[in-house]
Scaffold this motif. Structure first.
Motif, PDB file in Angstrom:
ATOM      1  N   UNK A  86       0.858  -1.208   0.086  1.00 31.16           N
ATOM      2  CA  UNK A  86      -0.086   0.128  -0.009  1.00 31.16           C
ATOM      3  C   UNK A  86       0.940   1.255   0.056  1.00 31.16           C
ATOM      4  N   UNK A  87       0.935   2.058  -1.038  1.00 28.59           N
ATOM      5  CA  UNK A  87       1.516   3.072  -0.997  1.00 28.59           C
ATOM      6  C   UNK A  87       0.811   4.250  -1.547  1.00 28.59           C
ATOM      7  N   UNK A  88       1.502   5.523  -1.582  1.00 24.80           N
ATOM      8  CA  UNK A  88       0.955   6.618  -1.786  1.00 24.80           C
ATOM      9  C   UNK A  88       1.074   7.142  -3.288  1.00 24.80           C
ATOM     10  N   UNK A  89       1.883   6.014  -4.073  1.00 27.59           N
ATOM     11  CA  UNK A  89       2.258   6.304  -5.563  1.00 27.59           C
ATOM     12  C   UNK A  89       0.981   5.882  -6.210  1.00 27.59           C
ATOM     13  N   UNK A  90       0.945   6.372  -7.508  1.00 30.83           N
ATOM     14  CA  UNK A  90      -0.240   5.853  -8.629  1.00 30.83           C
ATOM     15  C   UNK A  90       0.311   4.455  -8.903  1.00 30.83           C
ATOM     16  N   UNK A  91      -0.702   3.772  -9.140  1.00 25.91           N
ATOM     17  CA  UNK A  91      -0.680   2.418  -9.609  1.00 25.91           C
ATOM     18  C   UNK A  91       0.515   2.102 -10.742  1.00 25.91           C
ATOM     19  N   UNK A  92       0.399   2.944 -11.758  1.00 26.90           N
ATOM     20  CA  UNK A  92       1.525   2.783 -12.540  1.00 26.90           C
ATOM     21  C   UNK A  92       2.879   2.949 -12.202  1.00 26.90           C
ATOM     22  N   UNK A  93       2.835   4.003 -11.535  1.00 27.33           N
ATOM     23  CA  UNK A  93       4.686   4.317 -10.821  1.00 27.33           C
ATOM     24  C   UNK A  93       4.714   2.968  -9.876  1.00 27.33           C
ATOM     25  N   UNK A  94       3.931   2.900  -9.075  1.00 23.85           N
ATOM     26  CA  UNK A  94       4.398   1.693  -8.038  1.00 23.85           C
ATOM     27  C   UNK A  94       4.634   0.309  -8.804  1.00 23.85           C
ATOM     28  N   UNK A  95       3.757  -0.025 -10.009  1.00 28.79           N
ATOM     29  CA  UNK A  95       4.370  -1.204 -10.803  1.00 28.79           C
ATOM     30  C   UNK A  95       5.746  -0.817 -11.173  1.00 28.79           C
ATOM     31  N   UNK A  96       6.126   0.169 -11.989  1.00 31.41           N
ATOM     32  CA  UNK A  96       7.180   0.603 -12.146  1.00 31.41           C
ATOM     33  C   UNK A  96       8.281   0.537 -11.275  1.00 31.41           C
ATOM     34  N   UNK A  97       7.994   0.952 -10.292  1.00 33.69           N
ATOM     35  CA  UNK A  97       8.963   0.948  -8.875  1.00 33.69           C
ATOM     36  C   UNK A  97       9.424  -0.602  -8.712  1.00 33.69           C
ATOM     37  N   UNK A  98       8.118  -1.516  -8.293  1.00 29.42           N
ATOM     38  CA  UNK A  98       8.311  -2.642  -8.155  1.00 29.42           C
ATOM     39  C   UNK A  98       9.027  -3.470  -9.129  1.00 29.42           C
ATOM     40  N   UNK A  99       8.906  -3.283 -10.533  1.00 28.94           N
ATOM     41  CA  UNK A  99       9.590  -3.921 -11.362  1.00 28.94           C
ATOM     42  C   UNK A  99      11.094  -3.600 -11.440  1.00 28.94           C
ATOM     43  N   UNK A 100      11.407  -2.423 -11.380  1.00 32.13           N
ATOM     44  CA  UNK A 100      12.806  -1.878 -11.087  1.00 32.13           C
ATOM     45  C   UNK A 100      13.492  -2.634  -9.851  1.00 32.13           C
ATOM     46  N   UNK A 101      12.671  -2.864  -8.922  1.00 33.50           N
ATOM     47  CA  UNK A 101      13.153  -3.363  -7.493  1.00 33.50           C
ATOM     48  C   UNK A 101      13.389  -4.706  -7.550  1.00 33.50           C
ATOM     49  N   UNK A 102      12.502  -5.512  -8.478  1.00 35.84           N
ATOM     50  CA  UNK A 102      12.420  -7.014  -8.663  1.00 35.84           C
ATOM     51  C   UNK A 102      13.777  -7.034  -9.521  1.00 35.84           C
ATOM     52  N   UNK A 103      13.993  -6.242 -10.521  1.00 41.42           N
ATOM     53  CA  UNK A 103      15.097  -6.506 -11.416  1.00 41.42           C
ATOM     54  C   UNK A 103      16.497  -6.468 -10.652  1.00 41.42           C
ATOM     55  N   UNK A 104      16.629  -5.200  -9.647  1.00 40.26           N
ATOM     56  CA  UNK A 104      17.835  -5.252  -8.762  1.00 40.26           C
ATOM     57  C   UNK A 104      17.838  -6.417  -7.926  1.00 40.26           C
ATOM     58  N   UNK A 105      16.816  -6.936  -7.351  1.00 38.19           N
ATOM     59  CA  UNK A 105      16.876  -8.082  -6.389  1.00 38.19           C
ATOM     60  C   UNK A 105      17.277  -9.270  -7.124  1.00 38.19           C
ATOM     61  N   UNK A 106      16.716  -9.381  -8.439  1.00 35.51           N
ATOM     62  CA  UNK A 106      17.144 -10.599  -9.405  1.00 35.51           C
ATOM     63  C   UNK A 106      18.768 -10.575  -9.736  1.00 35.51           C
ATOM     64  N   UNK A 107      19.167  -9.433  -9.801  1.00 34.47           N
ATOM     65  CA  UNK A 107      20.813  -9.345 -10.047  1.00 34.47           C
ATOM     66  C   UNK A 107      21.383  -9.508  -8.801  1.00 34.47           C
ATOM     67  N   UNK A 108      20.919  -9.176  -7.585  1.00 31.00           N
ATOM     68  CA  UNK A 108      21.580  -9.414  -6.134  1.00 31.00           C
ATOM     69  C   UNK A 108      21.673 -11.216  -6.197  1.00 31.00           C
ATOM     70  N   UNK A 109      20.508 -11.817  -6.506  1.00 30.73           N
ATOM     71  CA  UNK A 109      20.520 -13.268  -6.574  1.00 30.73           C
ATOM     72  C   UNK A 109      21.552 -13.884  -7.473  1.00 30.73           C
ATOM     73  N   UNK A 110      21.808 -13.137  -8.575  1.00 32.40           N
ATOM     74  CA  UNK A 110      22.729 -13.643  -9.513  1.00 32.40           C
ATOM     75  C   UNK A 110      24.094 -13.355  -9.054  1.00 32.40           C
ATOM     76  N   UNK A 111      24.327 -12.298  -8.468  1.00 30.07           N
ATOM     77  CA  UNK A 111      25.503 -12.053  -8.067  1.00 30.07           C
ATOM     78  C   UNK A 111      25.773 -12.840  -6.963  1.00 30.07           C
ATOM     79  N   UNK A 112      25.207 -13.400  -5.937  1.00 27.17           N
ATOM     80  CA  UNK A 112      25.076 -14.142  -4.694  1.00 27.17           C
ATOM     81  C   UNK A 112      25.653 -15.502  -5.361  1.00 27.17           C
ATOM     82  N   UNK A 113      24.708 -16.033  -6.397  1.00 25.92           N
ATOM     83  CA  UNK A 113      25.053 -17.363  -7.253  1.00 25.92           C
ATOM     84  C   UNK A 113      26.467 -17.247  -7.563  1.00 25.92           C
TER      85      UNK A 113
END
Length: 138
Positions: free
Chosen positions: A43-70
């Motif tokens: 639940x955030x104060x950001x618009x739905x599209x902005x939140x989706x974009x932010x979540x997508x970028x965060x997922x990409x960063x976290x996926x990159x972190x998983x690859x780095x750890x691997x």
């Protein structure tokens, strides 16, 4: 049989353990966060599209972190293999000693068989020589 390790080796093994735990923990945490982001329950104060974009970028960063750890885990496995190759002299020495004993035993058996064969041939030759010199057909 527990072998005591020098402090430098002990410290190295502890660092390997720490690296392993840190990398696995990082992979797990990042994976859990990706799952949370994918559910979209934030639940955030950001618009739905902005939140989706932010979540997508965060997922990409976290996926990159998983690859780095691997990749870090693969490097750790390589370091541990190198450590074992360079520091496993006792087991190498044991293998060399056991092979040496086996080869010595085999050599002694072969030497004994050759000496027996030599003695048998010498006796047979002596008998043939004796027979030749005592023969009337010379």
């Amino acid at each position: 049989m527990q072998r005591s390790l020098p402090q430098s080796k002990e410290a190295l093994l502890k660092s390997y353990t720490t690296r392993l735990k840190d990398d696995v923990k990082s992979m797990l945490e990042n994976f859990e966060e990706i799952i949370k982001l994918a559910k979209g329950e934030n639940e955030s104060q950001l618009s739905r599209m902005t939140q989706i974009e932010q979540d997508t970028f965060e997922m990409q960063v976290r996926a990159a972190n998983i690859v780095r750890a691997g990749e870090s885990l693969m490097k750790l496995v390589s370091d541990i293999k190198q450590y074992l190759i360079l520091n496993d002299f006792p087991s190498v020495n044991e293998a060399i000693t056991s092979n040496s004993k086996l080869f010595r035993t085999t050599q002694q058996e072969c030497d004994q068989k050759l000496m027996t064969l030599r003695d048998d041939i010498a006796a047979d030759l002596y008998d043939l020589e004796e027979e030749y010199f005592t023969s009337i057909y010379k």
